[in-house]
Design an enzyme around this catalytic site. Structure first.
Site, PDB file in Angstrom:
ATOM      1  N   ARG A  41       0.881  -1.168   0.000  1.00 45.83           N
ATOM      2  CA  ARG A  41       0.000   0.000   0.000  1.00 45.83           C
ATOM      3  C   ARG A  41       0.922   1.221   0.000  1.00 45.83           C
ATOM      4  O   ARG A  41       2.136   1.091   0.096  1.00 45.83           O
ATOM      5  CB  ARG A  41      -0.896  -0.011   1.243  1.00 45.83           C
ATOM      6  CG  ARG A  41      -1.813  -1.249   1.313  1.00 45.83           C
ATOM      7  CD  ARG A  41      -2.915  -1.045   2.322  1.00 45.83           C
ATOM      8  NE  ARG A  41      -3.650  -2.263   2.597  1.00 45.83           N
ATOM      9  CZ  ARG A  41      -4.713  -2.676   1.885  1.00 45.83           C
ATOM     10  NH1 ARG A  41      -5.152  -1.968   0.868  1.00 45.83           N
ATOM     11  NH2 ARG A  41      -5.346  -3.793   2.220  1.00 45.83           N
ATOM     12  N   GLY A  46      -8.278   1.361  -5.033  1.00 50.05           N
ATOM     13  CA  GLY A  46      -7.125   2.261  -4.900  1.00 50.05           C
ATOM     14  C   GLY A  46      -6.136   2.047  -6.035  1.00 50.05           C
ATOM     15  O   GLY A  46      -5.646   3.012  -6.647  1.00 50.05           O
ATOM     16  N   THR A  97     -10.594  -7.679  -5.331  1.00 55.21           N
ATOM     17  CA  THR A  97     -10.935  -7.302  -3.959  1.00 55.21           C
ATOM     18  C   THR A  97     -11.832  -8.374  -3.364  1.00 55.21           C
ATOM     19  O   THR A  97     -12.831  -8.750  -3.978  1.00 55.21           O
ATOM     20  CB  THR A  97     -11.698  -5.962  -3.877  1.00 55.21           C
ATOM     21  OG1 THR A  97     -12.461  -5.950  -2.667  1.00 55.21           O
ATOM     22  CG2 THR A  97     -12.668  -5.758  -5.020  1.00 55.21           C
ATOM     23  N   ASP A 141     -13.583  -7.823  -0.906  1.00 51.67           N
ATOM     24  CA  ASP A 141     -14.777  -7.114  -0.423  1.00 51.67           C
ATOM     25  C   ASP A 141     -15.866  -7.009  -1.504  1.00 51.67           C
ATOM     26  O   ASP A 141     -16.988  -6.646  -1.207  1.00 51.67           O
ATOM     27  CB  ASP A 141     -14.407  -5.704   0.042  1.00 51.67           C
ATOM     28  CG  ASP A 141     -13.582  -5.721   1.317  1.00 51.67           C
ATOM     29  OD1 ASP A 141     -13.465  -6.789   1.933  1.00 51.67           O
ATOM     30  OD2 ASP A 141     -13.038  -4.656   1.687  1.00 51.67           O
ATOM     31  N   MET A 160     -13.976  -9.533   7.411  1.00 51.91           N
ATOM     32  CA  MET A 160     -13.527  -8.364   6.662  1.00 51.91           C
ATOM     33  C   MET A 160     -14.699  -7.749   5.897  1.00 51.91           C
ATOM     34  O   MET A 160     -15.720  -8.393   5.680  1.00 51.91           O
ATOM     35  CB  MET A 160     -12.416  -8.758   5.701  1.00 51.91           C
ATOM     36  CG  MET A 160     -11.084  -8.953   6.403  1.00 51.91           C
ATOM     37  SD  MET A 160      -9.746  -9.175   5.238  1.00 51.91           S
ATOM     38  CE  MET A 160      -8.344  -9.038   6.355  1.00 51.91           C
ATOM     39  N   GLU A 200     -16.418  -5.796   9.494  1.00 56.18           N
ATOM     40  CA  GLU A 200     -15.551  -4.885  10.244  1.00 56.18           C
ATOM     41  C   GLU A 200     -15.969  -3.414  10.145  1.00 56.18           C
ATOM     42  O   GLU A 200     -15.705  -2.626  11.058  1.00 56.18           O
ATOM     43  CB  GLU A 200     -14.100  -5.019   9.766  1.00 56.18           C
ATOM     44  CG  GLU A 200     -13.886  -4.599   8.328  1.00 56.18           C
ATOM     45  CD  GLU A 200     -12.423  -4.654   7.900  1.00 56.18           C
ATOM     46  OE1 GLU A 200     -12.162  -5.201   6.828  1.00 56.18           O
ATOM     47  OE2 GLU A 200     -11.566  -4.170   8.643  1.00 56.18           O
TER      48      GLU A 200
HETATM   49  N1  LIG Z   1      -6.226   8.078  -5.204  1.00 51.85           N
HETATM   50  C1  LIG Z   1      -5.115   7.388  -5.520  1.00 51.85           C
HETATM   51  N2  LIG Z   1      -4.237   7.869  -6.421  1.00 51.85           N
HETATM   52  C2  LIG Z   1      -3.132   7.189  -6.748  1.00 51.85           C
HETATM   53  N3  LIG Z   1      -2.782   6.003  -6.213  1.00 51.85           N
HETATM   54  C3  LIG Z   1      -3.618   5.451  -5.318  1.00 51.85           C
HETATM   55  C4  LIG Z   1      -4.826   6.118  -4.922  1.00 51.85           C
HETATM   56  N4  LIG Z   1      -5.461   5.329  -4.007  1.00 51.85           N
HETATM   57  C5  LIG Z   1      -4.676   4.247  -3.847  1.00 51.85           C
HETATM   58  N5  LIG Z   1      -3.577   4.326  -4.634  1.00 51.85           N
HETATM   59  C6  LIG Z   1      -2.482   3.357  -4.657  1.00 51.85           C
HETATM   60  O1  LIG Z   1      -2.916   2.067  -5.082  1.00 51.85           O
HETATM   61  C7  LIG Z   1      -2.287   1.051  -4.300  1.00 51.85           C
HETATM   62  C8  LIG Z   1      -3.313   0.153  -3.694  1.00 51.85           C
HETATM   63  O2  LIG Z   1      -4.315   0.907  -3.011  1.00 51.85           O
HETATM   64  P1  LIG Z   1      -5.050   0.355  -1.708  1.00 51.85           P
HETATM   65  O3  LIG Z   1      -4.034   0.066  -0.666  1.00 51.85           O
HETATM   66  O4  LIG Z   1      -6.128   1.302  -1.369  1.00 51.85           O
HETATM   67  O5  LIG Z   1      -5.610  -1.068  -2.132  1.00 51.85           O
HETATM   68  P2  LIG Z   1      -6.725  -1.450  -3.199  1.00 51.85           P
HETATM   69  O6  LIG Z   1      -6.138  -1.463  -4.550  1.00 51.85           O
HETATM   70  O7  LIG Z   1      -7.914  -0.564  -3.021  1.00 51.85           O
HETATM   71  O8  LIG Z   1      -7.032  -2.954  -2.815  1.00 51.85           O
HETATM   72  P3  LIG Z   1      -7.899  -3.489  -1.560  1.00 51.85           P
HETATM   73  O9  LIG Z   1      -8.850  -2.432  -1.129  1.00 51.85           O
HETATM   74  O10 LIG Z   1      -8.618  -4.691  -2.093  1.00 51.85           O
HETATM   75  O11 LIG Z   1      -6.912  -3.863  -0.550  1.00 51.85           O
HETATM   76  C9  LIG Z   1      -1.427   1.750  -3.254  1.00 51.85           C
HETATM   77  O12 LIG Z   1      -0.076   1.762  -3.662  1.00 51.85           O
HETATM   78  C10 LIG Z   1      -2.007   3.139  -3.233  1.00 51.85           C
HETATM   79  O13 LIG Z   1      -1.088   4.126  -2.857  1.00 51.85           O
HETATM   80  O1  LIG Z   2      -4.555  -5.390   6.869  1.00 47.60           O
HETATM   81  P1  LIG Z   2      -4.540  -5.016   5.444  1.00 47.60           P
HETATM   82  O2  LIG Z   2      -3.616  -5.839   4.619  1.00 47.60           O
HETATM   83  O3  LIG Z   2      -4.329  -3.551   5.246  1.00 47.60           O
HETATM   84  O4  LIG Z   2      -5.963  -5.336   4.819  1.00 47.60           O
HETATM   85  C1  LIG Z   2      -7.184  -5.137   5.477  1.00 47.60           C
HETATM   86  C2  LIG Z   2      -8.272  -4.759   4.540  1.00 47.60           C
HETATM   87  O5  LIG Z   2      -8.202  -5.314   3.269  1.00 47.60           O
HETATM   88  C3  LIG Z   2      -9.494  -5.722   2.853  1.00 47.60           C
HETATM   89  O6  LIG Z   2      -9.554  -7.093   2.936  1.00 47.60           O
HETATM   90  C4  LIG Z   2      -9.716  -5.390   1.424  1.00 47.60           C
HETATM   91  O7  LIG Z   2      -8.753  -6.096   0.675  1.00 47.60           O
HETATM   92  C5  LIG Z   2     -10.451  -5.098   3.849  1.00 47.60           C
HETATM   93  O8  LIG Z   2     -11.660  -5.756   4.050  1.00 47.60           O
HETATM   94  C6  LIG Z   2      -9.611  -5.086   5.081  1.00 47.60           C
HETATM   95  O9  LIG Z   2      -9.980  -4.110   5.976  1.00 47.60           O
HETATM   96 MG   LIG Z   3      -9.561  -0.659  -1.671  1.00 45.81          MG
END
Ligand SMILES: Nc1ncnc2c1ncn2[C@@H]1O[C@H](COP(=O)(O)OP(=O)(O)OP(=O)(O)O)[C@@H](O)[C@H]1O
Ligand SMILES: O=P(O)(O)OC[C@H]1O[C@](O)(CO)[C@@H](O)[C@@H]1O
Ligand SMILES: [Mg+2]
Length: 439
Positions: free
Chosen positions: A153, A180, A207, A209, A252, A308
């Site tokens: 992340r 994200g 995801t 979720d 989750m 959660e």
């Molecule tokens: N608004 C944004 N602009 C640019 N990069 C982003 C933004 N939001 C998230 N990212 C980048 O995308 C990557 C993954 O984002 P995030 O940790 O929110 O997980 P996700 O892709 O939403 O997956 P999940 O929610 O299933 O864990 C991270 O490196 C984060 O910095």
């Molecule tokens: O502890 P981590 O790796 O940040 O992930 C937790 C989150 O990731 C998710 O599983 C989404 O991928 C959420 O439901 C949960 O809150």
């Molecule tokens: Mg996300």
């Protein structure tokens, strides 16, 4: 609701090469198993949705279908491809990586891809070095959960990431990630366009979720809720064997309660399901504590499933976020455990509360066969789209047809359980919990 203009897919340019799959695709016409590349998949699936629309179906909102094209934008055998996995883990990440590499090799003659490690961090100089992904390297990775590329992340600069893509000569970047990650991918697309480069960015939405809209269902979700259902069974068995037994299962689901709903429906064992989309009270005649107390009195035991992100209004939020800016929630599971314990004591009732939190155990596993097939087919669709020069899109499945969805659309909103929809109604029918638990 999306209109036709919102569903247009960006193309890097006119196709320039015949596909090695051309002979296979040629002559295929749309039928119930296949959508021809010149056809479109309708957005709507009810008559009333189409009421009042112009008679020409070509003006109706529709998606570009997924699948192989006769003509390609990128040259088979010579194209350079990158793959990155970002965000939280999800069953099937390795399956998607494997299937992308295999599809590139077997059908397009592209023998290796570049695997960027630890998410977007691997696209920056501060990150670990990339790895070569060949069919030999990825051959067995689907036997394991997690991602062989690692993930992360935390935000990275799009300009820096595009510099890296240019430096390595990458033509197509596959981003396997959640909402994200797709926001990040959208910024990479914008930077690529600003520089006038011909680099395609294709998302494979991930995801557990299931909170990404317009794509049907995310891969790994079925596996995740199946594992969660096992925890509910554990809680039920424990509760039934105890005096005043209550099984409390925290799952989750940050903003969307799909895992909690589906896991609860899977084996009909939950008495109460609490999700972020539907508020509930602890106190009052329809509040959780009184209803749960009654249920245990009537049936001897009960099971509560809580996502959660549920009931956050009952807790004090710290305002803290993770590295990606996602809110860190207060612990509703522990709050419920303490509140239930206190309430039963106040009522002078026996209570044996078993708290079960499967946590990462539902997402770090390899996918069930259903998800494994879905991963493979999404990955193949993603490769076909990238080779044909599509960009700024993710692959998905709607009405059982593989489709291309613009990234702008999937990041425009969050998919969540509709409190007036069929799914929540099914949960209410199965649990017989009060329709409004705030009264
Ligand atoms: N608004 C944004 N602009 C640019 N990069 C982003 C933004 N939001 C998230 N990212 C980048 O995308 C990557 C993954 O984002 P995030 O940790 O929110 O997980 P996700 O892709 O939403 O997956 P999940 O929610 O299933 O864990 C991270 O490196 C984060 O910095
Ligand atoms: O502890 P981590 O790796 O940040 O992930 C937790 C989150 O990731 C998710 O599983 C989404 O991928 C959420 O439901 C949960 O809150
Ligand atoms: Mg996300």
């Amino acid at each position: 609701m999306a209109e036709l203009a919102d569903l247009r897919i960006t193309r890097l340019g006119e196709p320039r090469y015949d596909s090695p799959l051309a002979a296979f695709v040629a002559g295929r016409r749309t039928n119930e198993h296949y959508v021809s590349e010149d056809d479109r998949v309708l957005y709507h699936d009810t008559v009333s949705d189409l009421d009042g629309r112009a008679p020409d179906p070509h003006s109706w909102p529709s998606f570009e279908p997924g699948g192989p094209r006769r003509r390609l934008f990128f040259a088979p055998t010579r194209t350079k491809v990158g793959i990155v996995t970002c965000g939280g883990l999800c069953p099937g990440l390795n399956d998607v990586i494997r299937a992308i590499v295999m599809e590139l090799a077997l059908h397009y003659g592209i023998g290796e891809a570049t695997g960027f490690r630890n998410g977007y961090l691997g696209l920056t100089p501060a990150g670990p070095d990339p790895v070569r992904l060949t069919p030999e390297v990825v051959h067995h990775i689907n036997q394991h959960g997690g991602t062989m590329l690692g993930t992360s992340r935390g935000s990275q600069d799009a300009e820096v990431m595009v510099d890296r893509l240019v430096e390595l000569g990458i033509d197509i970047l596959f981003v396997i990630g959640g909402d994200g990650s797709m926001r990040g991918a959208s910024k990479v697309v914008a930077e690529v366009a600003r520089r006038g480069l011909e680099i395609a960015v294709i998302g494979v939405p991930k995801t557990i979720d299931n909170d990404i809209p317009f794509i049907g269902q995310s891969f790994g979700f079925v596996t995740a809720f199946s594992r969660a259902a096992q925890s509910i069974s554990v809680a039920m068995v424990e509760a039934q064997a105890a005096v005043g037994g209550v099984g409390l299962v925290k799952l989750m689901g940050r903003h969307s309660g799909f895992i909690a709903c589906y896991a609860a429906l899977a084996n009909h064992e939950a008495d109460f399901v609490l999700i972020p989309e539907v508020p509930f009270a602890l106190d009052g005649p329809n509040g959780l504590l009184n209803c749960l107390h009654q249920r245990v009195k009537e049936r001897g035991s009960a099971v509560v499933v809580v996502a959660e992100g549920a009931g956050q209004d009952l807790l004090e939020l710290s305002g803290a976020t993770d590295e990606s800016g996602n809110a860190r929630f207060a612990d509703i599971g522990v709050h419920l455990r303490d509140s239930i314990t206190r309430y039963f004591a106040e009522q002078g009732s026996a209570l044996t509360l078993k708290y079960v939190e499967p946590s990462y155990a539902i997402r770090s596993v390899r996918p069930d066969p259903h998800d494994a097939v879905y991963c493979l087919r999404l990955a193949q669709s993603a490769v076909h789209a990238g080779m044909a020069g599509r960009t700024d899109m993710v692959v998905g499945r709607r009405h059982n047809r593989f489709i291309h969805v613009p990234i702008s659309l999937v990041i425009s909103e969050r998919y969540s359980v509709a409190p007036d929809g069929d799914l929540w109604m099914a949960v209410l029918e199965q649990t017989a919990q009060p329709v409004d638990m705030t009264l």
